[in-house]
Scaffold this motif. Structure first.
Motif, PDB file in Angstrom:
ATOM      1  N   CYS A 149     -19.729   2.687  41.091  1.00 28.56           N
ATOM      2  CA  CYS A 149     -18.744   3.301  40.247  1.00 28.56           C
ATOM      3  C   CYS A 149     -17.323   2.070  40.438  1.00 28.56           C
ATOM      4  O   CYS A 149     -16.900   1.667  39.743  1.00 28.56           O
ATOM      5  N   GLN A 167     -22.340  12.073  30.928  1.00 27.25           N
ATOM      6  CA  GLN A 167     -23.574  11.887  30.085  1.00 27.25           C
ATOM      7  C   GLN A 167     -24.297  10.497  30.569  1.00 27.25           C
ATOM      8  O   GLN A 167     -25.464  10.202  30.658  1.00 27.25           O
ATOM      9  N   ASP A 168     -23.320   9.627  30.872  1.00 30.63           N
ATOM     10  CA  ASP A 168     -23.944   8.203  31.328  1.00 30.63           C
ATOM     11  C   ASP A 168     -24.628   8.277  32.659  1.00 30.63           C
ATOM     12  O   ASP A 168     -25.718   7.619  32.789  1.00 30.63           O
ATOM     13  N   ARG A 182     -17.752  10.062  33.410  1.00 32.38           N
ATOM     14  CA  ARG A 182     -18.961   9.668  32.592  1.00 32.38           C
ATOM     15  C   ARG A 182     -20.023  10.495  32.834  1.00 32.38           C
ATOM     16  O   ARG A 182     -21.137   9.938  33.290  1.00 32.38           O
ATOM     17  N   THR A 208     -16.334   3.096  36.683  1.00 33.94           N
ATOM     18  CA  THR A 208     -15.555   4.330  36.354  1.00 33.94           C
ATOM     19  C   THR A 208     -14.703   4.462  37.597  1.00 33.94           C
ATOM     20  O   THR A 208     -14.927   3.718  38.587  1.00 33.94           O
ATOM     21  N   GLU A 232     -28.008   9.817  32.136  1.00 27.15           N
ATOM     22  CA  GLU A 232     -28.969   8.926  31.538  1.00 27.15           C
ATOM     23  C   GLU A 232     -29.339   8.014  32.802  1.00 27.15           C
ATOM     24  O   GLU A 232     -30.553   7.591  32.973  1.00 27.15           O
ATOM     25  N   VAL A 233     -28.552   7.754  33.831  1.00 29.17           N
ATOM     26  CA  VAL A 233     -28.917   6.699  34.834  1.00 29.17           C
ATOM     27  C   VAL A 233     -29.841   7.440  36.076  1.00 29.17           C
ATOM     28  O   VAL A 233     -31.008   7.070  36.098  1.00 29.17           O
ATOM     29  N   LEU A 275     -22.195   1.588  37.220  1.00 26.20           N
ATOM     30  CA  LEU A 275     -21.691   2.799  36.358  1.00 26.20           C
ATOM     31  C   LEU A 275     -19.954   2.495  36.225  1.00 26.20           C
ATOM     32  O   LEU A 275     -19.562   3.407  37.191  1.00 26.20           O
TER      33      LEU A 275
END
Length: 238
Positions: free
Chosen positions: A179, A223-224, A221, A213, A227-228, A211
């Motif tokens: 991140c 939701q992301d 993040r 951030t 999904e990961v 990812l």
């Protein structure tokens, strides 16, 4: 697949609430963890008797309570916890996913620079953190984080990691969700022999996922991140 989610410092099981829906929708069984000493405000009285091993033992007990293999997810300081669980139960863990964290080796500590108040470490002022830690953490999220943050037992941050001399943990596949630093930079630091990454360098199968951030993707993040995690769990389960 049973997916055990271990939060970093100052957070409890509810910190995964916005992350888990994709996993649940896909039929996976999620087990967000509240580590010993963070159950409620009264637990601060127990902090003198709690340390890193108590956190590890709690997650080992959870692994033992479910049938079949598990995927472990650890954020920040939770990464040290899940690595010790992999060491204790390498035959039960199908994959370990480190979220803005990595495996902590024998004798290392999570963070001995955090300001303690007696036997506890509360969430420090935002000024304590580096700018890159706080990317995406706007004023609303900061207020929300501070409202739910709970002090941790100080020894959990400063106790040396205790691992066996078995190499079995290095055969458990690892995913590192990067991140604050891009995966390319983490690889460069690892290849340069940085001691922080010595344990990770020994793992046989490592996947990196970017990812971008700050340090708390489950807040900035979610939701992301969900999904990961789903993609990594799904490809592990096949």
């Amino acid at each position: 697949m049973d997916v055990i989610l271990v939060p970093g410092f100052w957070l409890d099981a509810s910190s995964w609430d916005a992350v888990t829906p994709p996993l649940v929708a896909a039929g996976h069984r999620v087990h967000p963890v509240t580590l010993p000493g963070l159950e409620d405000g009264s637990e601060v009285a127990r902090h003198a008797s709690l340390g890193l091993r108590d956190w590890v033992d709690a997650v080992v007990a959870l692994v033992d309570s479910v049938d079949g293999p598990v995927v472990l997810v650890g954020h920040s300081g939770g990464g040290a916890v899940i690595h010790a669980v992999v060491d204790a139960r390498p035959d039960r863990v199908r994959r370990a996913i480190y979220t803005d964290s990595w495996p902590t080796g024998q004798g290392s500590v999570i963070n001995d620079e955090l300001p303690a108040e007696g036997d506890s470490i509360p969430l420090p002022p935002w000024e304590f953190f580096e700018d890159r830690d706080l990317i995406g953490l706007d004023d609303t999220l900061r207020e929300r984080f501070r409202a739910v943050a709970r002090p941790i037992p100080a020894a959990a941050a400063t106790d040396p990691q205790q691992l066996s001399d078995s190499p079995a943990r290095y055969r458990v596949p690892v995913t590192v969700v990067t991140c604050e630093y891009p995966a390319a930079e983490v690889r460069r630091l690892l290849e340069g022999g940085l001691p922080w990454f010595a344990e990770l360098a020994t793992v046989e199968d490592v996947t990196y996922v970017d990812l971008p951030t700050g340090h708390w993707p489950q807040l900035t993040r979610p939701q992301d991140l969900g999904e990961v995690l789903l993609r990594e769990v799904e490809r592990t389960a096949t």
